[in-house]
Design a protein around this motif. Structure first.
Motif, mmCIF file in Angstrom:
data_model
loop_
_atom_site.group_PDB
_atom_site.id
_atom_site.type_symbol
_atom_site.label_atom_id
_atom_site.label_comp_id
_atom_site.label_asym_id
_atom_site.label_seq_id
_atom_site.Cartn_x
_atom_site.Cartn_y
_atom_site.Cartn_z
ATOM 1 N N ASP A 123 0.836 -1.206 0.000
ATOM 2 C CA ASP A 123 0.000 0.000 0.000
ATOM 3 C C ASP A 123 0.866 1.250 0.000
ATOM 4 O O ASP A 123 1.833 1.328 0.740
ATOM 5 N N PHE A 124 0.446 2.166 -0.834
ATOM 6 C CA PHE A 124 1.179 3.431 -0.849
ATOM 7 C C PHE A 124 0.412 4.487 -0.084
ATOM 8 O O PHE A 124 -0.815 4.534 -0.131
ATOM 9 N N ASP A 125 1.146 5.274 0.592
ATOM 10 C CA ASP A 125 0.507 6.416 1.253
ATOM 11 C C ASP A 125 0.695 7.627 0.346
ATOM 12 O O ASP A 125 1.810 8.116 0.181
ATOM 13 N N VAL A 126 -0.347 8.048 -0.307
ATOM 14 C CA VAL A 126 -0.195 9.153 -1.259
ATOM 15 C C VAL A 126 -0.602 10.493 -0.659
ATOM 16 O O VAL A 126 -0.651 11.507 -1.355
ATOM 17 N N SER A 127 -0.910 10.496 0.616
ATOM 18 C CA SER A 127 -1.336 11.773 1.199
ATOM 19 C C SER A 127 -0.140 12.714 1.329
ATOM 20 O O SER A 127 0.983 12.284 1.610
ATOM 21 N N LEU A 128 -0.367 13.969 1.095
ATOM 22 C CA LEU A 128 0.696 14.959 1.259
ATOM 23 C C LEU A 128 0.917 15.183 2.743
ATOM 24 O O LEU A 128 0.001 15.014 3.534
ATOM 25 N N PRO A 129 2.136 15.517 3.101
ATOM 26 C CA PRO A 129 2.325 15.855 4.515
ATOM 27 C C PRO A 129 1.448 17.058 4.870
ATOM 28 O O PRO A 129 1.117 17.862 4.000
ATOM 29 N N GLN A 130 1.082 17.115 6.096
ATOM 30 C CA GLN A 130 0.299 18.281 6.531
ATOM 31 C C GLN A 130 1.152 19.538 6.368
ATOM 32 O O GLN A 130 2.254 19.608 6.882
ATOM 33 N N LEU A 131 0.664 20.500 5.601
ATOM 34 C CA LEU A 131 1.415 21.738 5.439
ATOM 35 C C LEU A 131 0.648 22.881 6.081
ATOM 36 O O LEU A 131 -0.581 22.935 5.974
ATOM 37 N N SER A 132 1.369 23.740 6.714
ATOM 38 C CA SER A 132 0.708 24.920 7.289
ATOM 39 C C SER A 132 0.361 25.877 6.156
ATOM 40 O O SER A 132 0.867 25.733 5.028
ATOM 41 N N ASN A 133 -0.459 26.849 6.415
ATOM 42 C CA ASN A 133 -0.803 27.829 5.378
ATOM 43 C C ASN A 133 0.440 28.546 4.859
ATOM 44 O O ASN A 133 0.565 28.786 3.668
ATOM 45 N N ASP A 134 1.352 28.850 5.759
ATOM 46 C CA ASP A 134 2.597 29.518 5.347
ATOM 47 C C ASP A 134 3.369 28.659 4.367
ATOM 48 O O ASP A 134 3.835 29.119 3.327
ATOM 49 N N GLU A 135 3.481 27.359 4.717
ATOM 50 C CA GLU A 135 4.234 26.438 3.867
ATOM 51 C C GLU A 135 3.559 26.275 2.510
ATOM 52 O O GLU A 135 4.215 26.222 1.473
ATOM 53 N N LEU A 136 2.215 26.201 2.538
ATOM 54 C CA LEU A 136 1.478 26.087 1.272
ATOM 55 C C LEU A 136 1.704 27.310 0.398
ATOM 56 O O LEU A 136 1.912 27.193 -0.813
ATOM 57 N N GLY A 137 1.695 28.454 1.033
ATOM 58 C CA GLY A 137 1.922 29.706 0.315
ATOM 59 C C GLY A 137 3.289 29.706 -0.342
ATOM 60 O O GLY A 137 3.444 30.068 -1.502
ATOM 61 N N GLU A 138 4.290 29.250 0.429
ATOM 62 C CA GLU A 138 5.660 29.198 -0.066
ATOM 63 C C GLU A 138 5.768 28.247 -1.257
ATOM 64 O O GLU A 138 6.399 28.555 -2.268
ATOM 65 N N LEU A 139 5.112 27.075 -1.117
ATOM 66 C CA LEU A 139 5.128 26.078 -2.171
ATOM 67 C C LEU A 139 4.496 26.625 -3.444
ATOM 68 O O LEU A 139 5.046 26.492 -4.548
ATOM 69 N N SER A 140 3.357 27.276 -3.287
ATOM 70 C CA SER A 140 2.679 27.801 -4.466
ATOM 71 C C SER A 140 3.516 28.898 -5.116
ATOM 72 O O SER A 140 3.582 29.007 -6.343
ATOM 73 N N HIS A 141 4.207 29.673 -4.290
ATOM 74 C CA HIS A 141 5.087 30.707 -4.820
ATOM 75 C C HIS A 141 6.226 30.080 -5.639
ATOM 76 O O HIS A 141 6.550 30.541 -6.734
ATOM 77 N N SER A 142 6.823 28.990 -5.092
ATOM 78 C CA SER A 142 7.932 28.334 -5.800
ATOM 79 C C SER A 142 7.463 27.770 -7.125
ATOM 80 O O SER A 142 8.171 27.866 -8.145
ATOM 81 N N ILE A 143 6.258 27.167 -7.136
ATOM 82 C CA ILE A 143 5.743 26.587 -8.379
ATOM 83 C C ILE A 143 5.518 27.695 -9.402
ATOM 84 O O ILE A 143 5.864 27.559 -10.573
ATOM 85 N N GLN A 144 5.006 28.817 -8.944
ATOM 86 C CA GLN A 144 4.774 29.945 -9.858
ATOM 87 C C GLN A 144 6.089 30.441 -10.457
ATOM 88 O O GLN A 144 6.192 30.679 -11.654
ATOM 89 N N THR A 145 7.121 30.569 -9.601
ATOM 90 C CA THR A 145 8.428 31.031 -10.076
ATOM 91 C C THR A 145 8.977 30.076 -11.138
ATOM 92 O O THR A 145 9.490 30.494 -12.183
ATOM 93 N N LEU A 146 8.846 28.762 -10.851
ATOM 94 C CA LEU A 146 9.308 27.741 -11.785
ATOM 95 C C LEU A 146 8.571 27.853 -13.116
ATOM 96 O O LEU A 146 9.191 27.807 -14.192
ATOM 97 N N ALA A 147 7.263 28.045 -13.055
ATOM 98 C CA ALA A 147 6.463 28.170 -14.276
ATOM 99 C C ALA A 147 6.892 29.398 -15.069
ATOM 100 O O ALA A 147 7.037 29.347 -16.291
ATOM 101 N N ASN A 148 7.152 30.514 -14.353
ATOM 102 C CA ASN A 148 7.617 31.723 -15.045
ATOM 103 C C ASN A 148 8.949 31.481 -15.744
ATOM 104 O O ASN A 148 9.156 31.892 -16.880
#
Ligand code: ADP
Length: 253
Positions: free
Chosen positions: A1-26
């Motif tokens: 069995d695989f555990d595909v759940s994402l680790p619990q991220l705080s709002n700050d961490e989620l914000g940071e992650l989304s920012h990094s993805i945006q930078t990468l896309a740019n």
């Protein structure tokens, strides 16, 4: 069995992650449009000489031409073919550099005889244009570099210095040691480069005043290659220039 759940991220961490993805896309989008721009320039550079070659070969085939006229058109065809050859060679060089599949084999060698050899190699083409070339290298010392690559770097700079010099101008090739670095300067008193252009001339296919480049020849790849070669030596290159007064290219390795 695989555990595909994402680790619990705080709002700050989620914000940071989304920012990094945006930078990468740019970044990816920018790379894509740079690549398209580069391909469009390459296609343009290849098609210009081809247009001349096709056009003049048709003209050269006309029956009514005399020998002299025909030779004139054939000379243009030869010149344009050569321009294509240089362009393709430069493009291949750059492709290899991007793949890191070209090698820099450093060795220690004395700078003075090395520069004297380059000097005598280029001086005839300088004399043809009535430009004085001076070599300034007071002390001989050892430099650690790939001699073939360093030769390519300096010949490229000397070639440009000659190309963009004015009638009866003068060019200085200078070398000295500063702390543990080797400094090599190519100083010309030619047409110069405007400040806003100076930062861009090391880009692939960038040329100041595209309309004038046919007069001077060249492909706009020379300095991009020089920059890659200097980088491969962990060195630096920069230019100081003033429009109408001249340019100084400084390499430090
Ligand atoms: P090119 O083959 O067109 O000379 P380079 O990459 O060697 O291409 O140089 C890019 C541009 O930088 C040139 O088109 C020219 O406008 C400018 N340039 C380079 N060297 C000099 C110089 N010594 N003096 C004035 N302009 C220069």
């Amino acid at each position: 069995d695989f555990d595909v759940s994402l680790p619990q991220l705080s709002n700050d961490e989620l914000g940071e992650l989304s920012h990094s993805i945006q930078t990468l896309a740019n970044d990816l989008n920018r790379m894509k449009s740079e690549r398209n721009e580069f391909l469009a320039s390459v296609a343009h550079e290849l098609s210009t000489p081809l247009t001349y070659i096709i056009g003049y070969s048709k003209v050269a085939m006309r029956d009514e031409l005399d020998k002299q006229e025909r030779e004139k058109y054939l000379a243009i065809i030869a010149e344009e073919s050569n321009r294509l050859k240089v362009l393709v060679k430069n493009l291949l060089d750059l492709a290899k550099m991007d793949e890191n599949s070209f090698t820099v084999t450093k060795e220690r060698f004395p700078i003075k005889p090395f520069l004297e050899k380059l000097y005598s190699l280029v001086v005839p083409s300088y004399e043809l244009k009535n430009i004085r070339l001076t070599l300034e290298c007071k002390n001989d010392f050892e430099v650690e570099a790939d001699p073939t690559r360093l030769e390519q770097i300096i010949l490229n700079l000397l070639d440009n210095a000659l190309k963009y010099s004015k009638e009866n101008g003068q060019v200085i090739l200078q070398a000295f040691q500063n702390e543990h670095k080797t400094i090599i300067k190519v100083i010309d008193a030619g047409i110069g480069i405007a400040q806003e252009e100076a930062n861009r001339i090391f880009e692939k296919l960038y040329r100041v005043e595209k309309s004038r480049s046919r007069e001077f020849g060249g492909s706009g790849l020379g300095l991009a290659i020089v920059k890659e070669l200097v980088d491969a030596h962990d060195g630096t290159i920069h230019v100081e220039s003033e429009l109408g007064k001249g340019s100084t290219f400084t390499i430090s390795i």
